[in-house]
Write a protein that holds these residues in place. Sequence first.
Motif, short mmCIF file in Angstrom:
data_model
loop_
_atom_site.label_atom_id
_atom_site.label_comp_id
_atom_site.label_asym_id
_atom_site.label_seq_id
_atom_site.Cartn_x
_atom_site.Cartn_y
_atom_site.Cartn_z
N MET A 264 0.79 -1.23 -0.07
CA MET A 264 0.08 0.58 -0.39
C MET A 264 1.21 1.18 0.22
SD MET A 264 -2.96 -2.13 2.62
CE MET A 264 -2.13 -2.72 3.35
N PHE B 236 5.56 -0.85 -5.80
CA PHE B 236 5.22 -1.92 -5.76
C PHE B 236 6.32 -2.83 -5.33
CE2 PHE B 236 1.44 -1.17 -8.24
CZ PHE B 236 0.38 -1.78 -6.64
N PRO C 61 -4.14 7.95 -7.81
CA PRO C 61 -2.81 7.50 -8.20
C PRO C 61 -3.40 6.48 -9.14
CG PRO C 61 -3.35 8.62 -6.50
CD PRO C 61 -4.48 8.61 -6.97
N ALA C 62 -2.22 6.21 -10.07
CA ALA C 62 -2.15 4.61 -10.92
C ALA C 62 -1.38 3.62 -10.39
CB ALA C 62 -2.87 5.30 -11.74
N ALA C 63 -1.07 3.23 -11.09
CA ALA C 63 0.11 1.86 -10.60
C ALA C 63 0.91 2.47 -10.66
CB ALA C 63 0.45 0.90 -11.48
N HIS D 218 2.18 4.02 -6.90
CA HIS D 218 2.95 3.00 -6.14
C HIS D 218 4.22 2.86 -5.94
CE1 HIS D 218 -1.78 3.95 -5.79
NE2 HIS D 218 -1.14 4.67 -4.80
N ALA E 169 2.79 4.22 -0.65
CA ALA E 169 2.37 5.48 -2.43
C ALA E 169 3.59 6.43 -2.42
CB ALA E 169 1.88 6.37 -1.50
#
Lengths: 313, 424
Positions: B242, B331, B324-326, B329, B244
């Motif tokens: 999660m 990952f 906000p898109a992929a 963030h 950001a």
Amino acid sequence: MNRNKPELLVTAGSLEEIQMYVKAGADAVNIGENNFGVRMPGNFTTLDIKEAIETAHRLHAKVYVSINNLYHNDDLEALSVYLQQLSEWKVDAVVFGDPAIIMLMKELNIQIPLHWNAEMLSTNYATATYWERKGANRVVLARELNLEEIHDTKRNLQSMEVQVQVHGMTNIYHSRRELLQNYAAHQGKSSVKQDDFSMEKEMYLVEEEREGLQFPIFEDDNGTHVMSAEDICLIEVLDELLEVDLDSLKIEGIMKSAAYNEVVIACYREAIDQYYANPEEYECNPAWLERIKKVQDEHRELTFGFLFKEQVY
Amino acid sequence: MTLQQSIDKSAAHRRKLHKPELLAPAGNLEKLKMAVHYGADAVYIGGQKYGLRSNADNFSFDEMKQAVEYASRYDAKVFVATNIFAHNEDIEGIAAYLEQLQEAGISAIIAADPIIMETAKQVAPKVEVHVSTQQSSVNWRTVQYWKEEGAPRVVLGRETSMQEIIEIKKRVDVEIEVFIHGAMCSSYSGRCVLSNHFTDRDSNRGGCCQSCRWQYDLYQKNGNPVAADIPLFAEDDPAFSMSAKDLFMIQNVPALIESGVDSFKIEGRMKTVHYVATVVNAYRQAIDSYLDNPDRYVLKQEWLEEIYKAANRPLNDGFFFDSPAAKDHIFGPEDKLVSYDFAGLVLDYDADTKIATIQQRNYFKPEYEVEFFGPNHTLFHQKVETIWDDKGNELDAARHPLQVVKFKVNQPLKPMDIMRKKLG
């Protein structure tokens, strides 16, 4: 001493559930419309809500409607219309967290009893009193409070009602971000395809160092929601909780079957009635917990939540 | 002033551009001094209680007085974050604490819990109440509510878009503060108790352990009770998170100014002196440049580069322009972007001998490529030459923290300029 029995409140997802739950012993139901309420166990359209209020009232149960989101400018107009309708339909209370609701009701000049529920942010009696001065008649306490804090809060409130969750899961994270969708997009060509992230998909997170704990997660128009890995279950310590008279005990029915909720409601109904019939002689009936355990998801532990915890910071 | 310049000036004047406040974080007195010196109009700090950074140094009342005194020399204000959501046990000390803040000359508190706001109004009327971002105020009615409660300023939730900000500014006559740079809660601020559940630490009283940045495996229940649940990731996929990316809006300073936002806030009470000075310096220059001449404003590549020298996480523009898109963030493992470190603080410069006196903050030695920067557009790099200690002994390296050393620097410097070195 004349003691007031607390109301037994449950969240419901459909008209059928309302009827079932009231029959099982609920005094009040908490429902919501997906455009305005978040994390409700099912969607009631605006017209359903009218019918739900009529049905529940016929059964002598109260209906509280959750308008518990954090709203953006574009939501405000529809909210006004909705509040007006709820007022006409004689809803018993609106459950809110965003002060915009107070502003809109003032502007519309309507009076609906207000339950202040800021989820994890309703953490002390003084702030509850503040919202009482602004028109709320009930505080829905954060589930992260312990027994002493719950009791002290009630003792420090003159007339404001206090609601405590006694059973079910709790929300532990709410983001406006579409985190599941973003994750899927990030995975890109991954063999794993997923495009529906609703709560019906029954997804959950496992944290690397906490295997065995399953944190339900879902995404809707309001963003991403993570729920607790355990279910609160206070039936064994109800007498301790009720050493101070609380006004409402809530069973959270989200992400549970109606059959499960029915069993839970029936057990708490019996427990509350028995306690108030004779508080001194009261003993928790082990059969209640047995009945609940029989329907409990084996991956979700029943715990006392934060009732006996000391938190640091 | 040339004719063109005076035309441009009057254009800015005609458009009545409102000068926003640049608000910087300061984890301690030194950071506060640097923030103000590098151009912050106001600084926010934490005290010993009621703030959300229980791990930061935080200020004593005495240090607060020094902070206010120092800031006032630059005409800058000092705010104190009292942004917890209180529990019963916290209530009793609030009044006495707020009285002390007033006595220390604090201009405003940043409060989330209405009981702290109410108490401040009663016992510390000279201290303004700013409604914290922890209240997640993201619509104009809510902003209007807080205005009617007596708050002269509302810090918006970070979920508010530029368009929404413009509407809020249009509808409500109250000061609006928005975060323009730094780390963000990925949840609605405050609406997260992951730390409470994972570690028994109360996130809304300063105990957040950033569980949103941890790694999670995502599964789907299998309706069949005997079969295993379905992993929603392939073996080589990064874990779910999660996390950001950090906010940065240096490229959008004109739009922010035009929106009428009153205060541009930089996050980071836990960040270093180098970070605070660098970020404040870049935004200061961008803001001043636009206000000076909006029609001829050009985003300088140099400001972006400066920001990247201090950033330790990837950057994005949050909710300002779209959801906000992929790409917004993180990952998988977090990139560590930080490429420069604080190497020394300039104490003095002798223009005749070109000898700089520098307080060591991190190891450096002759032959190192270093960079000097300061407010007022100082920015150059050079190679470190022979280093002497304060008694004139030649050193093979500046090894000791706070050690005072001297070496020749070709361009002029001013006290409080910063020397940074490249890492890696």
